[in-house]
Design an enzyme around this catalytic site. Sequence first.
Site, PDB file in Angstrom:
ATOM      1  N   LYS A  42       0.770  -1.177   0.066  1.00 31.06           N
ATOM      2  CA  LYS A  42      -0.011  -0.087  -0.082  1.00 31.06           C
ATOM      3  C   LYS A  42       0.813   1.148   0.006  1.00 31.06           C
ATOM      4  O   LYS A  42       2.065   1.354   0.465  1.00 31.06           O
ATOM      5  CB  LYS A  42      -0.754   0.150   1.263  1.00 31.06           C
ATOM      6  CG  LYS A  42      -2.167   0.922   0.973  1.00 31.06           C
ATOM      7  CD  LYS A  42      -3.146   0.139   0.328  1.00 31.06           C
ATOM      8  CE  LYS A  42      -4.562   0.809   0.373  1.00 31.06           C
ATOM      9  NZ  LYS A  42      -5.392   0.255  -0.339  1.00 31.06           N
TER      10      LYS A  42
ATOM     11  N   GLY B 102     -19.944   7.494   4.408  1.00 26.96           N
ATOM     12  CA  GLY B 102     -18.569   7.785   3.274  1.00 26.96           C
ATOM     13  C   GLY B 102     -19.379   7.666   2.096  1.00 26.96           C
ATOM     14  O   GLY B 102     -19.956   6.720   1.726  1.00 26.96           O
TER      15      GLY B 102
ATOM     16  N   GLY C 298     -18.101   8.743  -0.932  1.00 27.85           N
ATOM     17  CA  GLY C 298     -17.099   8.892  -2.228  1.00 27.85           C
ATOM     18  C   GLY C 298     -17.630   8.044  -3.027  1.00 27.85           C
ATOM     19  O   GLY C 298     -18.578   7.521  -3.338  1.00 27.85           O
TER      20      GLY C 298
ATOM     21  N   VAL D 266     -17.037   4.620  -3.674  1.00 30.46           N
ATOM     22  CA  VAL D 266     -17.453   3.374  -3.719  1.00 30.46           C
ATOM     23  C   VAL D 266     -18.912   3.578  -2.722  1.00 30.46           C
ATOM     24  O   VAL D 266     -19.889   3.024  -3.162  1.00 30.46           O
ATOM     25  CB  VAL D 266     -16.394   2.629  -2.812  1.00 30.46           C
ATOM     26  CG1 VAL D 266     -17.195   1.120  -2.429  1.00 30.46           C
ATOM     27  CG2 VAL D 266     -15.411   2.140  -3.383  1.00 30.46           C
TER      28      VAL D 266
ATOM     29  N   TYR E 250     -21.056   6.015  -3.054  1.00 35.43           N
ATOM     30  CA  TYR E 250     -21.936   6.287  -3.887  1.00 35.43           C
ATOM     31  C   TYR E 250     -22.545   5.338  -4.815  1.00 35.43           C
ATOM     32  O   TYR E 250     -23.772   5.157  -4.944  1.00 35.43           O
ATOM     33  CB  TYR E 250     -21.186   7.518  -4.822  1.00 35.43           C
ATOM     34  CG  TYR E 250     -22.289   7.927  -5.816  1.00 35.43           C
ATOM     35  CD1 TYR E 250     -23.276   8.642  -5.667  1.00 35.43           C
ATOM     36  CD2 TYR E 250     -21.890   7.451  -7.302  1.00 35.43           C
ATOM     37  CE1 TYR E 250     -24.226   9.003  -7.050  1.00 35.43           C
ATOM     38  CE2 TYR E 250     -22.547   7.762  -8.550  1.00 35.43           C
ATOM     39  CZ  TYR E 250     -23.688   8.362  -8.068  1.00 35.43           C
ATOM     40  OH  TYR E 250     -24.579   8.931  -9.361  1.00 35.43           O
TER      41      TYR E 250
END
Length: 354
Positions: free
Chosen positions: A80, A179, A181, A183, A185
């Site tokens: 990551k 959240g 964003g 994903v 959405y």
Amino acid sequence: MEIFDYLQKYDYEQLVICQDQTSGLKAVICIHDTTLGPALGGTRMWDYACEEDAIFDALRLARGMTYKNAAAGLNLGGGKTVIIGDSRTQKNEELFRAFGRYVQSLNGRYITAEDVGTTVQDMDWVHLETDFVTGVSSSGASGDPSPMTARGVWRGMKATAMEAYGSDSLSGKTIAIQGLGHVGYYLAKHLHEEGAKLIVTDIHDDLIKRVLDEIGAIAVRPDEIFGVKADIFAPCAMGAVVNDQTISQFKFQIIAGAANNVLKEEHHGDKLHELGILYAPDYVINCGGVINVADELDGYNYDRALKKVEKVYDNVAKVLKIAKEFKIPTSIAADRMAEQRIERIGRIRSNYLS
């Protein structure tokens, strides 16, 4: 934080600190484990409170990717990147191209993609300096992985509903999404189309407005989402949202979302088990995006990738079955499933190949 103590505790391979004065790049690349193959994991851009928070996030996320890729059946290890900065105001082409050169310097040990705060455009800039990047817009690539991540979460959520309610239909269920964003959405759209009732929140008002205008939902303040009454809680923002402060507020039967590292500490998985809250381990349910971008490594085929993402349902169901059979928290069942695959494949790769 004692860095080397932490690296040794969880057997990390490599931690790379990157900086470029011209572009303002400040990044941390972490490679946790490459037993199954090169480390694949996205690049997150976030305005961290301090550098130690960024390093710790990279460490946790990289280890999570090892388990995610293993549990998804991919021949990939875990890594990551986190870039320190405000993704809305501090992006530029030079920053991502400088980062791309650092990725290239690892010579294929690490392959990157989008994550929180980064986009296809950002990965296109990275691609100008390295081929070790997925989720780009060029012909034969997969583009934005968010829709596939959301689809996998939706499928995995249906598996948890089957376990909890005896039916995998989400119609009529109240689902709280934290959240909104990329994903969150797309997940909201899936759930709305199936007839779920949505309670939503985000730290950005414009993202809430988009969902309210296009889909319809009840909006609450970010700090209120943990205490709403809902059947399912879908964390789709940052991690560590299941912690000592939030657990006491939960009125959910199921936790199933797209965020990484949902549990702040391992013992919080035990606590959810004790409370009878069914938890879909994050790296098992949110792997649709990495499955999608990993398909690029074989020459991207949308139908093939979609078929693999649909199997998130089966993987979540398998974890729930293991947990039920051995009477253990689902977080431990998921770790067991991933670790067993890493161990099995590691044994057959012990013979040297030139």
